[in-house]
Design a protein around this motif. Structure first.
Motif, PDB file in Angstrom:
ATOM      1  N   MET A   1       0.786  -1.245   0.192  1.00 14.71           N
ATOM      2  CA  MET A   1       0.008  -0.097   0.019  1.00 14.71           C
ATOM      3  C   MET A   1       1.048   1.273   0.135  1.00 14.71           C
ATOM      4  N   HIS A   2       0.666   2.253  -0.999  1.00 12.20           N
ATOM      5  CA  HIS A   2       1.143   3.427  -0.857  1.00 12.20           C
ATOM      6  C   HIS A   2       0.539   4.508  -1.516  1.00 12.20           C
ATOM      7  N   GLN A   3       0.983   5.712  -1.456  1.00  5.93           N
ATOM      8  CA  GLN A   3       0.714   6.727  -2.236  1.00  5.93           C
ATOM      9  C   GLN A   3       1.585   7.067  -3.348  1.00  5.93           C
TER      10      GLN A   3
ATOM     11  N   GLY B   1      -2.682  -0.285  -3.483  1.00  4.92           N
ATOM     12  CA  GLY B   1      -1.589  -1.265  -3.495  1.00  4.92           C
ATOM     13  C   GLY B   1      -2.631  -2.523  -4.379  1.00  4.92           C
ATOM     14  N   SER B   2      -1.973  -3.642  -4.361  1.00  2.00           N
ATOM     15  CA  SER B   2      -2.497  -4.911  -5.155  1.00  2.00           C
ATOM     16  C   SER B   2      -1.883  -5.964  -4.333  1.00  2.00           C
ATOM     17  N   GLY B   3      -2.562  -6.936  -4.486  1.00  2.00           N
ATOM     18  CA  GLY B   3      -2.175  -8.288  -3.883  1.00  2.00           C
ATOM     19  C   GLY B   3      -1.377  -9.181  -4.825  1.00  2.00           C
TER      20      GLY B   3
ATOM     21  N   PRO C   1      -1.613 -14.464 -16.414  1.00  2.00           N
ATOM     22  CA  PRO C   1      -0.835 -13.233 -15.992  1.00  2.00           C
ATOM     23  C   PRO C   1      -1.985 -12.247 -15.980  1.00  2.00           C
ATOM     24  N   ARG C   2      -1.487 -11.044 -15.449  1.00  2.00           N
ATOM     25  CA  ARG C   2      -2.381  -9.850 -15.267  1.00  2.00           C
ATOM     26  C   ARG C   2      -1.752  -8.843 -15.830  1.00  2.00           C
ATOM     27  N   THR C   3      -2.518  -8.156 -16.973  1.00  2.00           N
ATOM     28  CA  THR C   3      -1.557  -7.264 -17.791  1.00  2.00           C
ATOM     29  C   THR C   3      -2.295  -5.897 -17.908  1.00  2.00           C
TER      30      THR C   3
END
Ligand SMILES: O=C(O)CCC(=O)C(=O)O
Length: 260
Positions: A119-121, A201-203, A210-212
């Protein structure tokens, strides 16, 4: 904001700090961009961009994330995407009539072990005076929860810049665990716009596919960068409207020269 957004979209963005636009691209267009991304990854080779803070996690398997910065310098398909009217309708609706490119990046989260984003900005990477900066993540294949879809903390853009930790500027994981954030599952062709102040963010991609995605970062050209650390090829290109800061144009023969 201009009148480009619907009232519902405007309200949602202002309150939540992000906007999920479903079906911005057709499934056929998304499939064509997806193929372009995978061809690009094959051409450019191994370019893992896993964040340092998650490199050695994920149950002993090294997480993997293929990456290419400045995709519009590798394929004209992405140059066309940058000025796509459907994308610019939303970008101008959020930023205003003048939209300037900051940078682009492609991410392909590998199957089974595709790297998470803590998680971030986005703020600490390229802080600006008026916080006009937004990102759009354009999805070229489906991104359900098990594929490590985007996760957000709705409304967190209102907190302003938060103190980040580590070389990769993430937020403290005990205060912002990825699992507690709201998943925003997306379909191929969807686009998620968000403020650079939104906590996100992401898991891990645990699926077999794949996630593209391609992420485009944009700003109002009059917004002033507070440092010059983050420069990219093509930065400053106008995607919508004009750059009102432009100094007056002069033809070469009109310029004063001191040479005789
Ligand atoms: O693609 C994602 O899941 C998140 C990417 C992201 O947060 C970033 O590049 O700042």
């Amino acid at each position: 904001m201009s009148a480009e957004l619907t009232e519902v979209e405007r309200e949602f963005y202002l309150e939540q700090g992000y906007l999920h636009v479903q079906g911005l691209l057709t499934p056929e267009e998304a499939a064509a961009y997806r193929a372009e991304c995978h061809r690009l990854a094959e051409r450019t080779g191994n370019t893992d961009a896993t964040w340092t803070s998650v490199r050695d996690t994920s149950e002993g398997q090294k997480p993997r994330l293929s990456h290419c910065h400045d995709v519009h310098f590798y394929s004209a398909a992405f140059t066309r995407l940058l000025v796509d009217e459907r994308l610019m309708r939303v970008a101008t609706g959020i930023i205003g009539p003048n939209v300037q490119l900051h940078h682009t990046k492609m991410f392909i989260k590998a199957p089974e072990k595709g790297s998470p984003f803590p998680m971030h900005q986005d703020y600490p990477y390229f802080p600006h005076q008026n916080h006009s900066m937004i990102a759009v993540i354009v999805h070229f294949d489906d991104a359900p929860v098990e594929k490590g879809c985007l996760r957000v903390v709705p409304g967190s853009h209102k907190l302003g810049p938060l103190e980040s930790v580590g070389a990769d500027h993430h937020l403290p994981t005990d205060r912002y665990p990825i699992e507690d954030a709201l998943p925003v599952p997306a379909r191929a062709g969807d686009a998620i716009f968000m403020s650079y102040l939104l906590v996100h963010g992401s898991g891990v991609n645990r699926s077999q596919e794949p996630r593209t995605t391609v992420l485009i970062q944009m700003r109002d050209p009059t917004d002033i960068p507070l440092n010059e650390r983050h420069s990219s090829r093509g930065q400053g290109m106008m995607l919508a409207g004009i750059d009102p800061r432009e100094s007056k144009f002069e033809f070469a023969w009109e310029r004063q020269t001191t040479r005789t």
